[in-house]
Design an enzyme around this catalytic site. Structure first.
Site, PDB file in Angstrom:
ATOM      1  N   LYS A 341       0.815  -1.223   0.000  1.00 46.34           N
ATOM      2  CA  LYS A 341       0.000   0.000   0.000  1.00 46.34           C
ATOM      3  C   LYS A 341       0.847   1.271   0.000  1.00 46.34           C
ATOM      4  O   LYS A 341       2.036   1.232   0.295  1.00 46.34           O
ATOM      5  CB  LYS A 341      -0.993  -0.041   1.172  1.00 46.34           C
ATOM      6  CG  LYS A 341      -2.129  -1.022   0.853  1.00 46.34           C
ATOM      7  CD  LYS A 341      -3.279  -0.928   1.799  1.00 46.34           C
ATOM      8  CE  LYS A 341      -4.385  -1.861   1.304  1.00 46.34           C
ATOM      9  NZ  LYS A 341      -5.348  -2.199   2.340  1.00 46.34           N
ATOM     10  N   ARG A 376      -3.592 -10.076   4.906  1.00 46.22           N
ATOM     11  CA  ARG A 376      -4.073 -10.094   3.514  1.00 46.22           C
ATOM     12  C   ARG A 376      -2.947  -9.567   2.632  1.00 46.22           C
ATOM     13  O   ARG A 376      -2.595  -8.387   2.731  1.00 46.22           O
ATOM     14  CB  ARG A 376      -5.329  -9.228   3.410  1.00 46.22           C
ATOM     15  CG  ARG A 376      -5.948  -9.181   2.029  1.00 46.22           C
ATOM     16  CD  ARG A 376      -7.159  -8.249   2.022  1.00 46.22           C
ATOM     17  NE  ARG A 376      -7.776  -8.201   0.708  1.00 46.22           N
ATOM     18  CZ  ARG A 376      -7.345  -7.444  -0.282  1.00 46.22           C
ATOM     19  NH1 ARG A 376      -6.319  -6.658  -0.115  1.00 46.22           N
ATOM     20  NH2 ARG A 376      -7.959  -7.463  -1.460  1.00 46.22           N
TER      21      ARG A 376
HETATM   22  N1  HH2 Z   1      -7.494  -3.717   0.999  1.00 46.19           N
HETATM   23  C1  HH2 Z   1      -7.870  -3.713  -0.293  1.00 46.19           C
HETATM   24  C2  HH2 Z   1      -9.006  -4.432  -0.695  1.00 46.19           C
HETATM   25  N2  HH2 Z   1      -9.723  -5.155   0.185  1.00 46.19           N
HETATM   26  N3  HH2 Z   1     -10.060  -5.950   2.382  1.00 46.19           N
HETATM   27  C3  HH2 Z   1      -9.703  -5.982   3.685  1.00 46.19           C
HETATM   28  N4  HH2 Z   1     -10.395  -6.691   4.561  1.00 46.19           N
HETATM   29  N5  HH2 Z   1      -8.605  -5.276   4.127  1.00 46.19           N
HETATM   30  C4  HH2 Z   1      -7.840  -4.518   3.299  1.00 46.19           C
HETATM   31  O1  HH2 Z   1      -6.879  -3.891   3.780  1.00 46.19           O
HETATM   32  C5  HH2 Z   1      -8.212  -4.463   1.920  1.00 46.19           C
HETATM   33  C6  HH2 Z   1      -9.347  -5.198   1.490  1.00 46.19           C
HETATM   34  C7  HH2 Z   1      -7.072  -2.927  -1.286  1.00 46.19           C
HETATM   35  O2  HH2 Z   1      -6.039  -3.694  -1.810  1.00 46.19           O
HETATM   36  P1  HH2 Z   1      -6.071  -4.493  -3.212  1.00 46.19           P
HETATM   37  O3  HH2 Z   1      -7.150  -5.507  -3.239  1.00 46.19           O
HETATM   38  O4  HH2 Z   1      -4.712  -5.032  -3.463  1.00 46.19           O
HETATM   39  O5  HH2 Z   1      -6.319  -3.383  -4.293  1.00 46.19           O
HETATM   40  P2  HH2 Z   1      -7.623  -2.897  -5.049  1.00 46.19           P
HETATM   41  O6  HH2 Z   1      -8.643  -2.507  -4.049  1.00 46.19           O
HETATM   42  O7  HH2 Z   1      -7.131  -1.744  -5.882  1.00 46.19           O
HETATM   43  O8  HH2 Z   1      -8.121  -4.037  -5.885  1.00 46.19           O
END
Ligand code: HH2
Length: 399
Positions: A341, A376
């Site tokens: 992040k 995660r």
């Molecule tokens: N972060 C993201 C998405 N979902 N869910 C939980 N529970 N906790 C988190 O910190 C979290 C989440 C964002 O990360 P990512 O899925 O890699 O990116 P994007 O939302 O751009 O798909």
């Protein structure tokens, strides 16, 4: 020379070991464990007379409670308090508060619950049992999106998504998402989100042998995903975006992750001021857990997540990692998603999210050290190794 050393014995197991090493009498060890651990418990919104009594009772026990200045002459109506004492003193306080007026009986009950509250030891799903009391769990991220912040488009094609899932060997869970929640991301329709995630979950559910969660805040998508084989719903809105979500999860018998986010992905970074960062997030998560339980989701199937990067500045994300332990008072396993992040990029001066592995591993280790049970992450194998070492060190004994 007496070789003086300050020790942290707040964990009862460690206190027992040190008391035994001193050679204390067995009965004495049992009595002293509760004196070895110091607690600082924050209480919010006490009536001024209650705050007064609380302070006096703690002083009478040889401990203390901090309250606001105007409490002593009741020039203010309410005050927060910080109870400062050993576990033993807090137990005695509970007995003293029970017969008291001004809401102190209820405080006694809440304190008692806090002292005995335990996180669930396992998560049961249709494929088996996931232990939550052993080494931390690693949740692999599978973004079936064209625009996720670190891997957008990489696994958008179904075959690529399936390959990616199988590559993440060693993950204890997989989190499948069809809508990016990066700051400013455009919303995706329910139909499109279903089209992205349902076939992937359907395909994986029978092949991976680990529970799959679906990263969605839409109840209809959650339903289709669970019917396709998902075991958990990961709702980044903490049940706030879709009023049907809590009831749907309860009806489906799925597990639930409630995450804290301020506003929605389009607006969340526009105002990151908090009067009390951890307090506000704690209260919001408490509300989300209550909402889930009221709708019929068993409390032991709810996990909490402070939402790293969702409406928080880089510095605030670091504070959350440092103070993660406080969220354990909710009695739910704590999940943390810090992987790649932007706060890592800001702190280390690294632009490309894919170049943030070391920072992500450091964040995972800090999270585990401070009580996180589920991480995660994008980089499963490296995280597994890093957190296993942190976990082993956190539990190491000399025997
Ligand atoms: N972060 C993201 C998405 N979902 N869910 C939980 N529970 N906790 C988190 O910190 C979290 C989440 C964002 O990360 P990512 O899925 O890699 O990116 P994007 O939302 O751009 O798909």
């Amino acid at each position: 020379m007496y070789h003086l050393r300050v020790m942290d014995l707040s964990e009862p197991g460690r206190a027992r070991a040190e008391l035994e090493r001193i050679g204390a009498d067995a009965a004495g060890v049992a009595r002293m464990i509760d004196k070895a651990g110091f607690l600082a418990i924050r209480v919010e919104g006490l009536k001024a007379p209650a705050a007064n009594i609380l302070k006096q009772e703690m002083l009478s026990l040889g401990a203390d409670a901090a309250v606001a200045r105007g409490v002593v002459n009741c020039s203010i109506e309410r005050s927060d308090a910080l109870i400062l004492g050993t576990r033993k003193q807090v137990r005695r306080l509970i007995r003293k508060l029970r017969p008291q007026p001004f809401g102190l009986k209820a405080l006694a009950a809440e304190l008692e619950e806090l002292l005995v509250r335990e996180e669930p030891q396992e998560f049961r799903w249709h494929g088996g049992v996931l232990r939550l009391d052993g080494r931390p769990l690693v949740m692999g991220i599978l973004n079936v999106t064209p625009d996720s912040f670190s891997d957008g488009g990489d696994y958008f094609d179904r075959e690529a998504a399936l390959d990616r899932a199988l590559q993440m060997k060693g993950a204890d869970l997989l989190d499948v998402g069809g809508e990016s929640t990066r700051p400013g991301a455009p919303p995706v329709s329910q139909e499109e989100e279903e089209r992205r995630v349902v076939p992937v979950i359907e395909h994986l559910a029978h092949r991976v042998g680990v529970p799959i969660s679906v990263d969605t805040y839409k109840a209809a998508v959650a339903r289709r995903a669970v019917e396709a084989g998902a075991a958990l719903v990961n709702d980044v809105s903490g049940l706030r975006m879709d009023p049907a979500m809590a009831g749907t999860v309860a009806e489906l018998g799925a597990g639930l992750v409630v995450m804290h986010m301020r506003g929605d992905p389009r607006t969340m970074q526009s105002d990151t001021r908090y009067a009390d960062l951890v307090g506000e997030i704690f209260r919001a998560l408490e509300e989300s857990v209550d909402r889930a339980v009221e709708a019929g989701v068993p409390r032991e199937r709810v996990w909490v997540d402070p939402g790293i990067g969702f409406g928080k500045s880089a510095e605030q994300n670091l504070v959350l990692l440092r103070r993660l332990e406080e969220f354990r008072s909710l009695g739910c396993p704590v999940l943390v998603g810090a992987s790649r992040k932007s706060f890592i990029g800001r702190t280390l001066g690294i632009e490309d999210p894919k170049d943030r592995l070391e920072g992500s591993l450091a964040a995972a280790v800090v999270a585990v050290w401070n009580g996180a049970r589920i991480l995660r992450v994008h980089d499963v194998r490296a995280t597994r190794r890093a957190v296993d070492l942190a976990w082993a060190a956190s539990r190491a004994t000399e025997e």
